[in-house]
Design a protein around this motif. Structure first.
Motif, PDB file in Angstrom:
ATOM      1  N   HIS A  75       0.775  -1.248   0.000  1.00 53.28           N
ATOM      2  CA  HIS A  75       0.000   0.000   0.000  1.00 53.28           C
ATOM      3  C   HIS A  75       0.806   1.297   0.000  1.00 53.28           C
TER       4      HIS A  75
ATOM      5  N   ASP B  60      -4.046  -1.103   8.255  1.00 49.95           N
ATOM      6  CA  ASP B  60      -2.617  -1.054   8.587  1.00 49.95           C
ATOM      7  C   ASP B  60      -2.368   0.250   9.348  1.00 49.95           C
ATOM      8  N   ILE B  61      -1.420   0.243  10.274  1.00 54.86           N
ATOM      9  CA  ILE B  61      -1.191   1.438  11.096  1.00 54.86           C
ATOM     10  C   ILE B  61      -0.612   2.601  10.279  1.00 54.86           C
ATOM     11  N   HIS B  62      -0.031   2.287   9.133  1.00 55.53           N
ATOM     12  CA  HIS B  62       0.525   3.359   8.294  1.00 55.53           C
ATOM     13  C   HIS B  62      -0.488   3.782   7.235  1.00 55.53           C
TER      14      HIS B  62
ATOM     15  N   ASP C 290      -0.054  -4.048  12.217  1.00 54.53           N
ATOM     16  CA  ASP C 290       0.905  -3.254  12.975  1.00 54.53           C
ATOM     17  C   ASP C 290       0.248  -2.273  13.944  1.00 54.53           C
TER      18      ASP C 290
ATOM     19  N   GLY D  37       1.297  -4.764   6.574  1.00 58.13           N
ATOM     20  CA  GLY D  37       2.344  -4.819   7.600  1.00 58.13           C
ATOM     21  C   GLY D  37       1.977  -5.668   8.812  1.00 58.13           C
TER      22      GLY D  37
ATOM     23  N   TYR E  39       4.471  -6.320  12.646  1.00 60.01           N
ATOM     24  CA  TYR E  39       5.877  -6.638  12.915  1.00 60.01           C
ATOM     25  C   TYR E  39       6.125  -7.220  14.290  1.00 60.01           C
TER      26      TYR E  39
END
Ligand code: Q9C
Ligand code: ZN
Length: 694
Positions: free
Chosen positions: A133, A171-173, A264, A302, A304
């Protein structure tokens, strides 16, 4: 029709040769598959064959250079040269296998989506790397080379003629690349929840803030929910789902939903520093499964922290397969800054979505320029602390700040406890059915054949008594786990409901349960019977005036446990959905019932599809232990259809969407919703963001 999965074991080869601890590492892939295997999920899926994306597919969203630059590195063994090339991009490493595997990731995502659209599978998951993404039209970025999700979405638009696709990016981003690709396109609604910290969070972009809502024809079809604090958890995310994502998604009515599924934001992930528990991903997933006839593609991005990544992804897959959704407990008010994020998004988007026009503060008439930050009126804007210019080269090592070993050990133990607590047995979904066998509906509805008939002693004195025995047996088989859920058809049900609710509590030790009265003319006997009982939350959708008006909140400490929405029986689906998303669902989540009992009747203007969707959304709670009572149903098409939609929802089958929920809410129902929120939010702080902003 079942769940697909796509992955390719070669995907472990892509690794950072000069930093083996790099966050985006092969163990991410193996740990997910291992956990799915442990939970015996893989053999329940249809395996969708992975394949490389074609040049034409990549060129739908990328420039030719995006292909040639990476292609030149394929099989390339000069590590230094690879590192040097990597340093031209923001957080990236290139491995000799990267080109082939990026093609495989993108192609497999297209394949998953096309299998869903062809009806070969109902839904599915792509366990792939590298992720996608952050891969922009002509720049690799943030571990990403080709934008897997964007390519699959563009494929669905171009090759399958889709008109409405919802992309949810949890996703956190911020998936800035996906945003850019569909920024002008009203056919793709991009909805992202991401860390922001006023620009201090990677990728540090102004375009990730909430006032970026699309351009031209695409205005209103880009939604960013930026979070300016760390440690956001289940309460914050569920509030975003209930107050923003779900109402908007239901109004948009997509034909396909694709998730950019990063893990994430999960508890333990050093990148995100958020606290979403693995079980919460089941809730995200299930709440999207009612849309688009169940056509849902979940695509890995993501994540992690290996433990929370593997568990979150495995629970996502298990939910796609239709297993019960694990309970999430201890929900609280969303954090102040999450409330502000929600309010800000509502504010900038309210002229584009009817479902957002319910707050007094937000007078739609006065909007002039949505890009001109009118939200300043409510709270001061914090200064942007991101980076506006681009450096020549970037670091190629991905070093996470060292974690305090004590904190790390605590997190690990916390995760282990959560994982142990949500690991449910695999049990097939059985829907119990209780009715007088002579009931004409039984013979008219084919879908009833797929339910499990509940028996009762035939030697009862009256039919009414026989029915009450049958209903009790239904509830009992749900509590025993013999059936996951059930439906009952009965005449005048109030007495029967009271007796059975009492039975569940007093004789079976059910700790707490929710009763939702969706009958169009509820009598107040049931609420009266339980008005002092804190173990039963009684909610009703329609007004039961004059006895139980909206101000009626029960007695003494049971004040919280009666919630009347006070809608008119002739109101439309828009009003019902709004009451449900804004009030009933958040309260139900916070209450966390062990059993849900719903009563409905054949009158009222709620559509069968709307009813089915609500039943589906409630299956996220109470481990799916839901019982639905149809009172005096007539053998009319609408009655039969409502029962059919309900059973479909309980069986976990695709359910249709109501025809049109695009109209504005009526003034009277907006007023009811506001009144209830005001009266209830002292007791249910999940409703708190609805309060006046300071
Ligand atoms: N402390 C994906 O999750 N890290 N990409 C930046 C380092 C880069 C994220 C902060 C994050 C890239 C797919
Ligand atoms: Zn991410």
């Amino acid at each position: 029709m079942t769940t697909g999965i796509t992955y390719d074991n070669r995907m472990v080869e892509h690794k950072c040769l000069w930093d083996l601890n790099y966050n985006e590492k092969p163990e991410r892939f193996t740990s997910i598959l291992q956990r799915c295997e442990e939970l015996q999920l893989l053999n329940r899926c249809i395996h969708v064959k992975p394949r490389a994306a074609t040049k034409e597919e990549l060129l739908m969203v990328h420039t030719p250079e995006m292909i040639s630059i990476l292609k030149n590195t394929a099989g390339f063994s000069d590590q230094e040269a690879l590192e040097q090339l990597s340093s031209k991009y923001d957080f990236l490493y290139i491995h000799p296998s990267t080109y082939d595997l990026s093609l495989l990731a993108a192609g497999s995502t297209v394949e998953l989506v096309s299998n869903i659209l062809d009806g070969k599978i109902k839904n599915g998951m792509a366990v792939i790397r590298p992720p996608g993404h952050h891969a922009m039209k002509s720049e690799y970025c943030g571990y990403c080379f080709y934008n897997n999700v964007a390519i699959a979405a563009q494929y669905a638009l171009d090759n399958q003629g889709l008109k409405r696709i919802l992309i949810v990016d949890w996703d956190i981003h911020h998936g800035q690349a996906t945003q850019q690709m569909f920024y002008d396109d009203p056919r793709v609604l991009y909805f992202s929840i991401h860390g922001y910290q006023n620009g201090a969070f990677w990728p540090h972009l102004r375009e990730s803030d909430y006032h970026n809502i699309g351009r031209g024809a695409g205005l209103g079809y880009n939604i960013n929910v930026p979070m300016n604090e760390i440690k956001m958890g289940n309460s914050d995310y569920m509030a975003i789902f209930h107050q923003l994502l779900l109402p908007i998604a239901y109004e948009f009515n997509p034909e396909l939903v694709i998730v950019s599924a990063g893990y994430d934001a999960a508890l333990g992930c050093p990148e995100g520093e958020m606290e979403v528990t693995p079980a919460c991903y089941s809730h995200f997933t299930n709440s999207l499964m009612g849309l688009a006839n169940g056509r849902l593609a979940v695509v890995l991005e993501g994540g992690y922290c290996l433990k929370s990544l593997a568990e979150g992804a495995a629970l996502t897959l298990r939910t796609l397969l239709g297993d019960p959704v694990p309970l999430i407990q201890n929900l609280d008010a969303p954090k102040k800054s999450a409330q502000q994020a929600i309010m800000s998004v509502m504010y900038v988007l309210r002229r584009y979505w009817n479902c957002l026009q319910h707050l007094e503060e937000f007078n739609v008439q006065e909007i002039k320029d949505p890009m001109n930050l009118p939200e300043d009126k409510f709270w001061p804007r914090i200064e942007f602390v991101g980076s506006d210019e681009k450096p020549e080269t970037y670091a190629t090592r991905d070093i996470c700040p060292a974690q305090d070993p004590k904190v790390a050990a605590e997190l690990d133990a916390q995760l282990d406890a959560l994982i142990a607590g949500t690991c449910l047995d695999v049990q097939p979904n059985r829907v119990g059915f209780a009715a007088n066998p002579a009931e004409p509906i039984v013979t008219q509805l084919e879908i009833i054949q797929r339910c499990h008939m509940i028996q009762t002693e035939p030697s009862q004195t009256s039919l009414a008594e026989e029915m009450s025995g049958m209903f009790r047996n239904l509830i009992s088989s749900i509590l025993d786990g013999a059936c996951r859920s059930g439906i009952a058809i009965m005449e005048n049900s109030s007495e029967n409901l009271i007796q059975t609710l009492k039975y569940a509590i007093d004789s079976r030790g059910t700790k707490n349960m929710m009763f939702i009265d969706m009958r169009s003319h509820p009598d107040c006997k049931i609420q009266r019977s339980f008005q002092e009982d804190v173990r039963i939350l009684c909610a009703s959708l329609y007004s039961a005036l004059p006895l139980d008006d909206v101000e009626f909140v029960g007695l003494t400490d049971s004040k919280r446990y009666i919630v009347n929405m006070d809608l008119q029986p002739n109101c439309g689906d828009a009003e019902i959905f709004s009451s449900f998303f804004r009030v009933l669902l958040p309260i139900a989540y916070q209450f966390g019932p062990q059993l849900i009992v719903i009563a409905t009747d054949p009158s009222g203007t709620m559509s069968a599809e709307c009813f089915g969707q609500i039943v589906h959304l409630l299956t996220s709670l109470a481990g799916g232990r839901l019982s639905v009572t149809f009172e005096n149903p007539l053998v009319t098409n609408s009655s039969l259809r409502r029962i059919q939609c309900c059973v479909q929802a309980l069986l976990g089958e695709p359910i249709d969407m109501p025809g049109e929920i695009h109209h504005r809410l009526s003034a009277t129902s907006v007023c009811s919703i506001r009144t209830v929120i005001k009266a209830r939010n002292p007791y249910w702080n999940a409703l708190q963001f609805n309060m006046q902003v300071p």
